[in-house]
Write a protein that holds these residues in place. Sequence first.
Motif, short mmCIF file in Angstrom:
data_model
loop_
_atom_site.label_atom_id
_atom_site.label_comp_id
_atom_site.label_asym_id
_atom_site.label_seq_id
_atom_site.Cartn_x
_atom_site.Cartn_y
_atom_site.Cartn_z
N ILE A 409 38.89 46.51 22.79
CA ILE A 409 40.13 47.16 22.37
C ILE A 409 41.00 47.32 23.61
CG2 ILE A 409 41.17 49.26 21.45
CD1 ILE A 409 38.56 49.73 19.90
N THR A 410 42.23 46.81 23.54
CA THR A 410 43.16 46.91 24.66
C THR A 410 44.47 47.50 24.16
OG1 THR A 410 42.19 44.99 25.77
CG2 THR A 410 44.39 45.69 26.48
N ILE A 411 44.86 48.65 24.72
CA ILE A 411 46.13 49.29 24.35
C ILE A 411 46.87 49.60 25.66
CG2 ILE A 411 47.23 51.21 23.15
CD1 ILE A 411 44.67 51.52 21.51
N ARG A 412 48.05 49.03 25.80
CA ARG A 412 48.80 49.18 27.04
C ARG A 412 50.29 49.37 26.75
NH1 ARG A 412 47.05 44.01 30.60
NH2 ARG A 412 47.77 42.97 28.69
N TRP A 413 50.98 50.09 27.65
CA TRP A 413 52.44 50.20 27.65
C TRP A 413 52.98 50.63 26.28
CZ3 TRP A 413 51.43 44.61 29.04
CH2 TRP A 413 50.93 44.51 30.35
N SER A 414 52.39 51.67 25.73
CA SER A 414 52.73 52.08 24.37
C SER A 414 52.84 53.60 24.27
CB SER A 414 51.68 51.56 23.38
OG SER A 414 51.69 50.14 23.32
N LEU A 415 53.43 54.05 23.17
CA LEU A 415 53.64 55.46 22.87
C LEU A 415 52.97 55.80 21.55
CD1 LEU A 415 55.04 58.25 23.21
CD2 LEU A 415 57.09 57.23 22.17
#
Length: 547
Positions: A409-415
Amino acid sequence: MRFGVGVRFPVPGMISLVGKAFSRSRVKAASSGTTPLSGKATARWSWRSGLGSVPVITSTSFTLGTNPGFDALIGHVDATNNPTSYAITAGNPSGFFALYPSGNMRTGLSAAPPDNIYNLTVTASNSFGTSPPKAITVTVGAAPVVGNSTFNLSIPAAAGTAVGTMSASGGTPTSWAITAGNSSGYFAIDNSGLITVTSAGASGLTAQTYNLTVRATNALGSNTGTVSVVATTGGSVDDGFANAPTGSAQYPSFFGGYPARPPWHVAGVDYRVGPNTGTVFKNPRTAALPSGVTRDVAGQQFNVTANDVTLDAWDFTEGGGWRLAVTGSNCTVTNSKFKARAGTYDVISCSGTNLVLRYCDVDGRDGSNALQAEVLLQMFANNFTIEYSYFHHVNSDIIQQSNGNLGDITIRWSLFEQSGQAPGTHGDFLQIYNPDMRNVVLQFVTSIQVGGSTQGWILDNIQTADVGYCIVKGSCSNWYSWYNQGRPYSVSFHHNWSDYSDTASFIDFNSTSGLVYGAAPTGPPIVDWHDNYNLDTGQLMPANMGG
């Protein structure tokens, strides 16, 4: 009556007495108790009450704002008896002021007064003469007012490295000084307000926040403020700013009121996340469909059944919201926006591997902003990536990972914000149900929770995780937790900035331990804990937080 030699006949409004004939009159006047005429025999006594008098200046002071510039009106010098001209006779050697025949005082045509108090001497004249000199005070500007500032500094830094320049409202400072917080002499400030690193700082600075007290001074007074210098190591990082979508950030004033902030660009704060502003979206009801995609217009659902499909610039908010069901693998959804149709459980459901969501806005409310979805993204397969996206407002969980095994799982540069909005729910930002997920990466993610009930990021059943450069703020039971049922795991937790003032437990190593920030860990250690900051204080969290 006889007149002496040289006696002139009087004229209206004037008596002129000349000659020896007045010696007897002077003696007689003195003997009768009246004031004698004085002076030599040739003196004249004059009055002009019938014709007018010299001016008398009545103005005493003026006040002018800071940096008035050239030829700025200061005020009118008031005087009696109709002056026809004015003059500044003292106190103006630099030509900062000019006084015109009209009585208007202005700043100079080629020299403007800096902030100070000026003592001028002024006269006014008319045809009967010149007034007595009058002292007039001109106050230009005010004492400076220093606000609080934060500067970011990457270390190591060479001597002379610029940290930042202080600013002040009110009057213009003529000098600056560091008055507290600099006992080691790591910083210097010049009279322009520029703070620099000293030679002592070049060799002694460490990764922490240095809170300095600085004072600005001018001729009218002084004022102090606080500056936080956030020194961090590690060089430059890819904070996402270079490839951010166009448009205004969601929360540009997010860090207002905090004593310090991260030195990198923050998602949703320093740059927008979600679709690019100005995107021309396709209508899912009427637009041509890519190969491998079908739609159910009545049920308002898009179905992606083929592999390697890309959906770009689709408006899934149309008609109150569409559900997206992906069964194909290696699919990408980009530059699209979502709302939740009434009665839906999830907004996006995926049973294919390697899903990518990029530049998307996924909202769990319908077209009237009423909450509908229980989950925004439901994953039933391995591997998904979220970048530059905005996930928000859901009854329960933002993301649920079910089934799948040994995935990433990769979550980047997000709100991410506002999970658990339905009463009685315990929403999560991420909930992993299946054991043995291989790796979770959370980097440059901003998380906000106002009201509702959330358990934050639940990274259960993982082998490794990298949580770095993330921001959290708001009410939460645990912002981050790990519970692996006794299996070994490792977590790198670094460069995170957190406001946990409304949080029951900031980090929980074991979901039953209730570990509160600052207490000793009760579960397996975080093997890499460093450079984590408390947003409320701008200070490093203790290193022993990592175990």
